[in-house]
Design a protein around this motif. Sequence first.
Motif, PDB file in Angstrom:
ATOM      1  N   MET A 237       0.824  -1.205   0.000  1.00  0.00           N
ATOM      2  CA  MET A 237       0.000   0.000   0.000  1.00  0.00           C
ATOM      3  C   MET A 237       0.859   1.256   0.000  1.00  0.00           C
ATOM      4  SD  MET A 237      -3.235  -0.681  -0.182  1.00  0.00           S
ATOM      5  CE  MET A 237      -2.711  -1.926  -1.378  1.00  0.00           C
ATOM      6  N   SER A 238       1.957   1.237   0.758  1.00  0.00           N
ATOM      7  CA  SER A 238       2.814   2.419   0.825  1.00  0.00           C
ATOM      8  C   SER A 238       3.543   2.642  -0.496  1.00  0.00           C
ATOM      9  CB  SER A 238       3.822   2.280   1.969  1.00  0.00           C
ATOM     10  OG  SER A 238       4.715   1.229   1.719  1.00  0.00           O
ATOM     11  N   CYS A 239       3.843   1.558  -1.207  1.00  0.00           N
ATOM     12  CA  CYS A 239       4.570   1.690  -2.468  1.00  0.00           C
ATOM     13  C   CYS A 239       3.651   1.938  -3.655  1.00  0.00           C
ATOM     14  CB  CYS A 239       5.423   0.453  -2.712  1.00  0.00           C
ATOM     15  SG  CYS A 239       6.837   0.351  -1.584  1.00  0.00           S
ATOM     16  N   LEU A 240       2.338   1.780  -3.468  1.00  0.00           N
ATOM     17  CA  LEU A 240       1.418   2.093  -4.553  1.00  0.00           C
ATOM     18  C   LEU A 240       1.451   3.574  -4.898  1.00  0.00           C
ATOM     19  CD1 LEU A 240      -1.726  -0.147  -3.914  1.00  0.00           C
ATOM     20  CD2 LEU A 240      -0.152  -0.230  -5.842  1.00  0.00           C
ATOM     21  N   ASN A 241       1.868   4.417  -3.936  1.00  0.00           N
ATOM     22  CA  ASN A 241       2.049   5.834  -4.261  1.00  0.00           C
ATOM     23  C   ASN A 241       3.010   5.974  -5.438  1.00  0.00           C
ATOM     24  OD1 ASN A 241       0.445   6.556  -2.068  1.00  0.00           O
ATOM     25  ND2 ASN A 241       2.191   6.857  -0.705  1.00  0.00           N
ATOM     26  N   THR A 242       4.151   5.274  -5.349  1.00  0.00           N
ATOM     27  CA  THR A 242       5.148   5.318  -6.413  1.00  0.00           C
ATOM     28  C   THR A 242       4.610   4.708  -7.686  1.00  0.00           C
ATOM     29  OG1 THR A 242       6.902   5.118  -4.756  1.00  0.00           O
ATOM     30  CG2 THR A 242       7.495   4.655  -7.042  1.00  0.00           C
ATOM     31  N   ASP A 243       3.931   3.577  -7.564  1.00  0.00           N
ATOM     32  CA  ASP A 243       3.373   2.881  -8.730  1.00  0.00           C
ATOM     33  C   ASP A 243       2.431   3.798  -9.507  1.00  0.00           C
ATOM     34  OD1 ASP A 243       2.696   0.942 -10.537  1.00  0.00           O
ATOM     35  OD2 ASP A 243       1.503  -0.258  -9.155  1.00  0.00           O
ATOM     36  N   ARG A 244       1.507   4.420  -8.810  1.00  0.00           N
ATOM     37  CA  ARG A 244       0.507   5.250  -9.485  1.00  0.00           C
ATOM     38  C   ARG A 244       1.105   6.550 -10.010  1.00  0.00           C
ATOM     39  NH1 ARG A 244      -3.785   3.024  -5.057  1.00  0.00           N
ATOM     40  NH2 ARG A 244      -4.339   1.184  -6.302  1.00  0.00           N
ATOM     41  N   LEU A 245       2.077   7.089  -9.289  1.00  0.00           N
ATOM     42  CA  LEU A 245       2.756   8.280  -9.787  1.00  0.00           C
ATOM     43  C   LEU A 245       3.523   7.962 -11.070  1.00  0.00           C
ATOM     44  CD1 LEU A 245       3.780  11.182  -9.618  1.00  0.00           C
ATOM     45  CD2 LEU A 245       5.560  10.382  -8.052  1.00  0.00           C
TER      46      LEU A 245
END
Length: 382
Positions: A237-245
Amino acid sequence: MEAVTAGDAGRQEFVAAVREFTKRKCGTREQRLALTDGGRLVHSQPLHQEVADLGWVGCALPEAYGGGGGSVTDACHLVEELAYGQAPLYGLVIALVSASVVERFGTERQKQDILGSVCRGELLATAISEPDTGSDAASLRCKAELRGGDYVINGHKTWISCAHLASRIFVLCRTAQGEDQHSGITMIDVPADAPGVTVRPIPTLGGDEVNDVYFTDVVVPADRVIGEVGGAWRQMMSCLNTDRLMCGTMFLGRARRTFDDALEYVRQREQFGRPIGSFQAIRHRMADLATELECCRLLVYELASKLDADPNRQVPREASMVKLKVTETAKRLAIEGMQLLGGAGYTKEHDMERHLRESVAGTVYAGTSEIQREIIGRSYGL
């Protein structure tokens, strides 16, 4: 990599260098077709290796692991310009997103090993989705049982981007039945060539892009767990920020290219004795699209600046907004571009047909538009 981290002037030089590289390596349709086997491939490993040799792949990774020590904003500029230049390097984006998990949660040994290899050009993949657990990823069934000092993995993952090119796959497995479906999930670093791993490409309109991956009694040492045993859901969940960006940034570059291709056409195409772009209906349509594109750019780099200021900041709302707005705008631009080019846009002599195919898929990557709207809505307590 000094140019990347030397302020605005250095960043402008970096962007100019990436732009010149893509123009030289894949600036013509003939070059792009040669790099992609006639459009079948989404990633050219020889081209990726050139980018890695220039030090660009690791531009935002720590210098201690072979990177350039740059920022999230630097990585966004790299991804945007590669996408704008239509460089077939989809695997680069997947590798950067996967590397972000290791950077945040890996052991020192894993960081030295994995991040260093990414900087040198190695590709990674992350396996989350399963046949019955796409948007409902927490319901995954792929299991990893601890036997002695090893995990034995069995299960089936699907829609795994670039698994056929990756040297290692980060697999989300269920290692225990917790109090809820989000607990008991662990991420394990699995060599792609390990006995029992089978990768089968899924044919798509975009070419060789995604895969089914089967795990049959795959034995992996326990020290290949990334992060906390049973805590991978929080990590993901915390790394989805990077994924979506990164997904939004990639499609920002694609949308810019789509707009510029359409703009060039309406400037040159004449009907009734004048360029069609001079007609008010088309001129106003282009004005609206340009404004939407600028909104997307501001969203992307505002989020990048927030993550640069605080890498641990939780921004699910903003990340979903970026992913939703940019990919939906890219799709709209491609549909409008097809209409503006008329029959020409439908032919394979122009890039517009590929812009359309890739942009439609973008609204599904990294969580569908519907999922992004759910996340945004719930962030307001709805």
